[in-house]
Design an enzyme around this catalytic site. Structure first.
Site, PDB file in Angstrom:
ATOM      1  NE  ARG A  49       1.395   9.206  -0.068  1.00 44.09           N
ATOM      2  CZ  ARG A  49       0.763   8.060  -0.361  1.00 44.09           C
ATOM      3  NH1 ARG A  49       1.191   6.909   0.178  1.00 44.09           N
ATOM      4  NH2 ARG A  49      -0.280   8.057  -1.164  1.00 44.09           N
ATOM      5  CG  ASN A  64      -2.876   5.384  -1.706  1.00 42.41           C
ATOM      6  OD1 ASN A  64      -1.682   5.633  -1.757  1.00 42.41           O
ATOM      7  ND2 ASN A  64      -3.362   4.146  -1.798  1.00 42.41           N
ATOM      8  CD  GLU A  65      -1.511   2.377  -4.560  1.00 43.18           C
ATOM      9  OE1 GLU A  65      -2.347   1.442  -4.615  1.00 43.18           O
ATOM     10  OE2 GLU A  65      -0.369   2.225  -4.108  1.00 43.18           O
ATOM     11  CG  HIS A 102       2.373   4.754  -5.254  1.00 43.37           C
ATOM     12  ND1 HIS A 102       1.215   4.496  -4.540  1.00 43.37           N
ATOM     13  CD2 HIS A 102       2.697   6.049  -4.959  1.00 43.37           C
ATOM     14  CE1 HIS A 102       0.864   5.587  -3.856  1.00 43.37           C
ATOM     15  NE2 HIS A 102       1.759   6.533  -4.104  1.00 43.37           N
ATOM     16  CE1 TYR A 149       5.062  -1.156  -2.528  1.00 44.44           C
ATOM     17  CE2 TYR A 149       3.743   0.348  -3.845  1.00 44.44           C
ATOM     18  CZ  TYR A 149       4.258  -0.043  -2.626  1.00 44.44           C
ATOM     19  OH  TYR A 149       3.980   0.696  -1.507  1.00 44.44           O
ATOM     20  CD  GLU A 202       1.901   3.622  -1.170  1.00 48.69           C
ATOM     21  OE1 GLU A 202       2.005   2.424  -1.549  1.00 48.69           O
ATOM     22  OE2 GLU A 202       0.842   4.111  -0.767  1.00 48.69           O
ATOM     23  CD1 TRP A 242       3.726  -0.408   2.448  1.00 49.18           C
ATOM     24  CD2 TRP A 242       2.761   1.610   2.294  1.00 49.18           C
ATOM     25  NE1 TRP A 242       2.490  -0.500   3.034  1.00 49.18           N
ATOM     26  CE2 TRP A 242       1.876   0.723   2.949  1.00 49.18           C
ATOM     27  CE3 TRP A 242       2.373   2.925   2.096  1.00 49.18           C
ATOM     28  CZ2 TRP A 242       0.623   1.124   3.398  1.00 49.18           C
ATOM     29  CZ3 TRP A 242       1.122   3.317   2.536  1.00 49.18           C
ATOM     30  CH2 TRP A 242       0.262   2.423   3.178  1.00 49.18           C
TER      31      TRP A 242
END
Length: 549
Positions: free
Chosen positions: A92, A169-170, A236, A238, A265, A295
């Site tokens: 990516r 992105n985001e 994503h 996290y 990610e 990531w």
């Protein structure tokens, strides 16, 4: 150049009133989505079929790769060869549309695509300028990102076999994340209106982590807005995803609804907001055959998330070792896209395995064996699927012709079948099925704690903790209790409620199905109430009375 990641709860207190409203609408605990419809028009290359990303030839393509910060390090494009050398099949690539960072030119993007192809990597291209829109004043819009892609159409047309367009992105922060849906639909439709036939990827709001469940709740309507059906959702993961239950619940919700999803990610090292459960992310992605992209390769401003230091594969970090060489890692699970030739040219599928037989059936598991398949080159492994209602769900994988399937519900009928696969990715016909019914788990001792976590006019949030005080684990349990004051349950997480008058029964979610001896599970719910909100006087588990407390 990567910013320190923003806490997903940083604006929670300021938004509490709005969040309660969202909870009452079921955003945090959405119901099962409608199954995604098969697209009416398929892309010429990578596309979506039956809720999965596949290549132009119909073969499944499961992303196993990393993110690369190209727009900030334009002289490090040689990293693509290093990424491929570690076994990745996808990269990516961070680009910029000129709103926040200097735009990557058409010639530069064309070179990125050419280098991806030269290194036999599927290329996910993303615009990073949209990051945190609505909360970060420097962020650009999805509409601006769509215009950037349209300006690159001549470069991207004809590359549908090799690239996926990740619009932005985001593309929304934590402020009013419900605002994500309409601009996302509009950007998709703008690209389709401009003639793009590529698979399009969309990131979630809440800085990509969707902790308020906006993407999850609206995924079906967003998917339906793409006239081609070639839309891929990206979550994503996290610190929001720091428990196994959170990871598996989110990913399974999309897969069960046949809505295609990838972990676009993710990180593993702990930060100031929590410790992401990367082991479950990677294991679940492998079990469900969905993609993941770690990531990031190198150059992160917080080097704890660098897979290698200084863009040097000889300086691989512990995070890099985990991603590339750990359990369910890239080296173990990645398969090169067949569009690049696939090495041996083997196109012959293995023979169908023999019908499985079941033994050692317990309340939560069963051991399956079957006659082995044969193949002109060699059988690489087997996939075991649960069959029911015209659908299949992968439940286990094995390299030999036997496996123990776990996580089953007590006193429940199941049907299982097996596929064989070879190293080239060819898959056999499905075996015949075997049917079985799991054993009934004896009821053990139990206690139940109940509390009201919060109240407002006409409503409240409740919490129920079920404790197994017996000596054997409990699976496939059913909780019973009754409200005395006309309260009703509107949404629940951790279980599925059914209510008749004041009587409520609750069956478990997948991640609360088993209560180990001495262990407990916690349920939460939103309810409505009148002026009085008396707690239930008694609880039963599988028909047996539990101690209150």
């Amino acid at each position: 150049m990567r910013r320190t990641r923003k806490s997903p709860l940083s604006t929670l207190l300021a938004q509490l009133t709005a969040l309660v409203g969202l909870v009452l609408l079921g955003v945090l605990c959405p119901g099962t989505a409608q199954a995604a419809q098969e697209p009416g028009t398929q892309a010429t290359g990578l596309h979506i079929s039956n809720g999965r990303l596949v290549e132009g030839n119909g073969n499944d393509f499961v992303m196993r790769g990393v993110n690369h910060a190209h727009t900030w390090y334009p002289n490090e494009l040689g990293s693509l060869a290093d990424i491929k050398a570690q076994g990745a099949n996808t990269v990516r690539v961070v680009l910029a549309d000129g709103h926040r960072w200097t735009a990557n030119s058409a010639s530069d993007v064309a070179n990125v695509v050419a280098q991806c192809r030269a290194n036999k990597l599927i290329c996910v291209l993303e615009v990073h300028d949209t990051t945190g829109y609505g909360e970060d004043s420097a962020a650009g819009t999805l509409d601006q990102a769509a215009d950037y892609w349209i300006g690159l159409k001549d470069v991207l047309a004809g590359q549908e076999n090799y690239i996926i367009i990740n619009i932005g992105n985001e593309p929304w922060g934590n402020t009013d994340p419900a605002g994500w849906t309409a601009p996302t639909i509009a950007a998709i439709q703008k690209l389709r209106g401009a003639g793009f036939e590529h698979t399009i990827m969309v990131d979630a709001p809440n800085w990509g982590q969707d902790w308020q469940q906006v993407m999850r709740t609206n995924a079906q309507s967003v998917y339906a807005a793409d006239t081609t059906g070639n839309l891929l959702f990206s979550i994503h993961m996290y610190s929001v995803f720091d428990t196994a239950a959170e990871v598996t619940d989110y990913l399974n919700a999309f897969v069960s609804a046949k809505l295609p999803i990838v972990i676009g990610e993710f990180g593993g090292p702990a930060d100031q907001w929590g410790d992401p459960d990367e082991d479950t992310m990677m294991a679940t992605a492998e079990q469900l055959d969905i993609g993941y992209l770690a990531w990031s390769w190198s150059g992160n401003t917080d080097p704890i998330l660098d897979l290698v230091l200084n863009f040097d594969p000889a300086q691989m970090t512990s995070w890099g070792q985990r991603i590339f060489h750990g359990a369910n890692g890239i080296a173990q699970t990645a398969k090169e896209a067949t569009v690049f030739g696939g090495g041996s040219g083997d196109t012959q599928a293995p023979t169908a395995p023999g019908a499985p037989t079941a033994s050692a059936v317990t309340a939560t598991s069963a051991h399956l064996t079957w006659a082995a398949s044969t193949d002109n080159v060699g059988v690489a492994g087997y996939d075991v699927v649960r069959v029911g209602g015209g659908t299949e769900t992968k439940v286990a994988a094995a390299t030999a012709n036997s496996v123990t399937v776990t996580g089953l519900t007590a006193n429940t009928p199941y049907s299982f079948a097996v596929y064989a696969r070879d190293a080239a990715g060819n898959r056999s016909a499905r075996s015949a099925t075997v049917s079985l019914t799991t054993a009934t788990t004896p009821v053990g001792s139990c206690s139940v704690g109940y509390r009201v976590a919060g109240e407002w006019q006409g409503g409240f949030q409740g919490e129920i903790v079920i404790r197994n005080t017996g000596s054997a684990s409990l699976s496939g349990w059913k909780l019973g209790f009754a409200f005395a004051d006309g309260q009703t349950v509107s949404n629940m997480w951790g279980g599925t409620p059914a209510q008749s008058g004041g009587s409520v029964t609750v069956t478990p979610a997948s991640y609360t199905n088993t209560i180990p001896a001495g262990g407990s599970v916690t349920l939460g719910f939103i309810g409505s109430k009148g002026a009085t909100n008396t707690a239930p006087a008694a609880f039963t588990l599988n028909g047996a009375a539990c101690v209150n407390g």
